[in-house]
Design an enzyme around this catalytic site. Sequence first.
Site, PDB file in Angstrom:
ATOM      1  N   THR A  18     -10.379   3.747   3.960  1.00 17.50           N
ATOM      2  CA  THR A  18     -10.599   2.754   2.906  1.00 17.50           C
ATOM      3  C   THR A  18      -9.925   1.444   3.297  1.00 17.50           C
ATOM      4  O   THR A  18      -8.815   1.455   3.825  1.00 17.50           O
ATOM      5  CB  THR A  18     -10.002   3.261   1.583  1.00 17.50           C
ATOM      6  OG1 THR A  18     -10.716   4.429   1.184  1.00 17.50           O
ATOM      7  CG2 THR A  18     -10.100   2.219   0.472  1.00 17.50           C
ATOM      8  N   GLY A  19     -10.583   0.337   2.994  1.00 17.23           N
ATOM      9  CA  GLY A  19      -9.973  -0.970   3.255  1.00 17.23           C
ATOM     10  C   GLY A  19     -10.914  -1.855   4.041  1.00 17.23           C
ATOM     11  O   GLY A  19     -12.011  -1.441   4.426  1.00 17.23           O
ATOM     12  N   THR A  57     -10.702  -3.018   7.018  1.00 17.37           N
ATOM     13  CA  THR A  57     -10.925  -2.678   8.424  1.00 17.37           C
ATOM     14  C   THR A  57     -11.780  -1.412   8.524  1.00 17.37           C
ATOM     15  O   THR A  57     -12.752  -1.364   9.293  1.00 17.37           O
ATOM     16  CB  THR A  57      -9.578  -2.471   9.154  1.00 17.37           C
ATOM     17  OG1 THR A  57      -8.679  -3.524   8.776  1.00 17.37           O
ATOM     18  CG2 THR A  57      -9.756  -2.485  10.663  1.00 17.37           C
ATOM     19  N   ASP A  82      -9.120   5.190   9.950  1.00 16.55           N
ATOM     20  CA  ASP A  82      -8.662   4.386   8.804  1.00 16.55           C
ATOM     21  C   ASP A  82      -7.781   3.228   9.274  1.00 16.55           C
ATOM     22  O   ASP A  82      -7.214   3.272  10.372  1.00 16.55           O
ATOM     23  CB  ASP A  82      -7.873   5.285   7.835  1.00 16.55           C
ATOM     24  CG  ASP A  82      -7.847   4.719   6.409  1.00 16.55           C
ATOM     25  OD1 ASP A  82      -8.315   3.586   6.199  1.00 16.55           O
ATOM     26  OD2 ASP A  82      -7.360   5.426   5.510  1.00 16.55           O
ATOM     27  N   ASP A  89      -1.404  -0.593   6.773  1.00 20.64           N
ATOM     28  CA  ASP A  89      -0.742  -1.841   6.380  1.00 20.64           C
ATOM     29  C   ASP A  89       0.367  -2.218   7.359  1.00 20.64           C
ATOM     30  O   ASP A  89       0.624  -3.395   7.573  1.00 20.64           O
ATOM     31  CB  ASP A  89      -0.191  -1.709   4.958  1.00 20.64           C
ATOM     32  CG  ASP A  89      -1.311  -1.455   3.970  1.00 20.64           C
ATOM     33  OD1 ASP A  89      -2.233  -2.287   3.918  1.00 20.64           O
ATOM     34  OD2 ASP A  89      -1.302  -0.419   3.297  1.00 20.64           O
ATOM     35  N   GLY A 122      -4.281  -0.687  -0.356  1.00 24.88           N
ATOM     36  CA  GLY A 122      -5.552  -0.667  -1.087  1.00 24.88           C
ATOM     37  C   GLY A 122      -5.627   0.427  -2.132  1.00 24.88           C
ATOM     38  O   GLY A 122      -6.692   0.663  -2.716  1.00 24.88           O
ATOM     39  N   GLU A 130      -6.497   9.355   1.083  1.00 19.60           N
ATOM     40  CA  GLU A 130      -6.407   9.114   2.535  1.00 19.60           C
ATOM     41  C   GLU A 130      -5.544  10.186   3.191  1.00 19.60           C
ATOM     42  O   GLU A 130      -5.919  10.779   4.198  1.00 19.60           O
ATOM     43  CB  GLU A 130      -5.821   7.719   2.795  1.00 19.60           C
ATOM     44  CG  GLU A 130      -6.795   6.609   2.450  1.00 19.60           C
ATOM     45  CD  GLU A 130      -6.192   5.212   2.512  1.00 19.60           C
ATOM     46  OE1 GLU A 130      -6.966   4.260   2.622  1.00 19.60           O
ATOM     47  OE2 GLU A 130      -4.955   5.068   2.444  1.00 19.60           O
TER      48      GLU A 130
HETATM   49  O1  LIG Z   1      -4.260   2.258   3.076  1.00 19.61           O
HETATM   50  C1  LIG Z   1      -5.219   1.590   2.862  1.00 19.61           C
HETATM   51  C2  LIG Z   1      -5.939   1.594   1.562  1.00 19.61           C
HETATM   52  O2  LIG Z   1      -5.279   2.431   0.653  1.00 19.61           O
HETATM   53  C3  LIG Z   1      -5.761   0.704   3.912  1.00 19.61           C
HETATM   54  O3  LIG Z   1      -6.090   1.460   5.019  1.00 19.61           O
HETATM   55  C4  LIG Z   1      -4.730  -0.284   4.291  1.00 19.61           C
HETATM   56  O4  LIG Z   1      -4.309  -0.906   3.110  1.00 19.61           O
HETATM   57  C5  LIG Z   1      -5.272  -1.308   5.275  1.00 19.61           C
HETATM   58  O5  LIG Z   1      -6.261  -2.058   4.651  1.00 19.61           O
HETATM   59  P1  LIG Z   1      -6.938  -3.303   5.361  1.00 19.61           P
HETATM   60  O6  LIG Z   1      -7.677  -2.795   6.535  1.00 19.61           O
HETATM   61  O7  LIG Z   1      -7.819  -3.897   4.307  1.00 19.61           O
HETATM   62  O8  LIG Z   1      -5.822  -4.264   5.752  1.00 19.61           O
END
Ligand SMILES: O=C(CO)[C@H](O)[C@H](O)COP(=O)(O)O
Length: 308
Positions: free
Chosen positions: A95-96, A98, A152, A155, A168, A174
């Site tokens: 999720t997110g 990326t 995935d 952060d 996110g 996750e």
């Molecule tokens: O843990 C997450 C969501 O719960 C995401 O993988 C993490 O926040 C990275 O997100 P992004 O790719 O938008 O920076």
Amino acid sequence: MDLSEVLLWTTFVTYGSECASGCGLTNSNTSKILRTPRRLAKASVSAFSPAVTVRSQQSRLNMATALSQEELKKQVGYKAVDDYVKSGQVVGLGTGSTAYYAVERVGEKLKSGELKDILAIPTSIRTKEQAEELGIPLVTLDTHSKLDVAIDGADEVDPGLNLVKGGGGALLREKMVEICADKFIVIVDESKLCDGLGPGFPVPVEITPFCHEHTMRTVGDLSTCKGKCKPVLRMGSSSSNQPDGDEIAVTDNGNYIVDLHFDEPIADPPKMAEELKNVCGVVDHGLFCGMTTAVIIAGSDGISVKKP
Ligand SMILES: O=C(CO)[C@H](O)[C@H](O)COP(=O)(O)O
């Protein structure tokens, strides 16, 4: 051109050349960019704003920064799928903003026939919706407890490849999914690398709504937390740790999130993970220790891969 330039150029041609027009940086697509990372917040907001018709030199610069960061996300998302996902596998979809590109790539390769017989397990409602739109066949952990690979974002990534995740808000699903994968592939741009977890990004902790103030106090009193962090209840949307509403944020699982803000690096993330997990009222937390198989990192010098 030296070797790193050749690598960067090859990567760009392979993964990034369509990005300026096709990576979703249009106003109609901003809802698909699931979360704006902290370091890009201002740039992205100005780049996406429909009200801004005359851009200053600074906001043009911001637009360029946002574009290039999106290119990097797309490169790692696509590369993770190209390198690790094979036909017939059960795949965890992160999720997110990326992970969005990894999901997109799985959908694209299924459509073209390059991948066949994929079953996927999404880690959030948002990812489930994206996967359904792309026609990716979905299952759950209830029927498939063993995954071949999960992909995935993160952060923060420390030198031991421990992670902070859950900016996110999807940390519980996750972790449940990614812990069941033979390979857990993390995809980040280089801004996510850090020397120590904590000060660069608050650690999210998912807690039950029942007596949440008591649980927040208990967490704040843990030996790894007391006097070291400030617990802040997430407000507004659960998919962002920036307070963007007056209501308490609620996760996909009906829980709350406390973000632990540290000034100094966390000395012992596995110890803190264990302490958090032992608190009655804590459902799970965003420290992902010892889970990573590989981190694919996109930077200005090209793509690199780190393994434990
Ligand atoms: O843990 C997450 C969501 O719960 C995401 O993988 C993490 O926040 C990275 O997100 P992004 O790719 O938008 O920076």
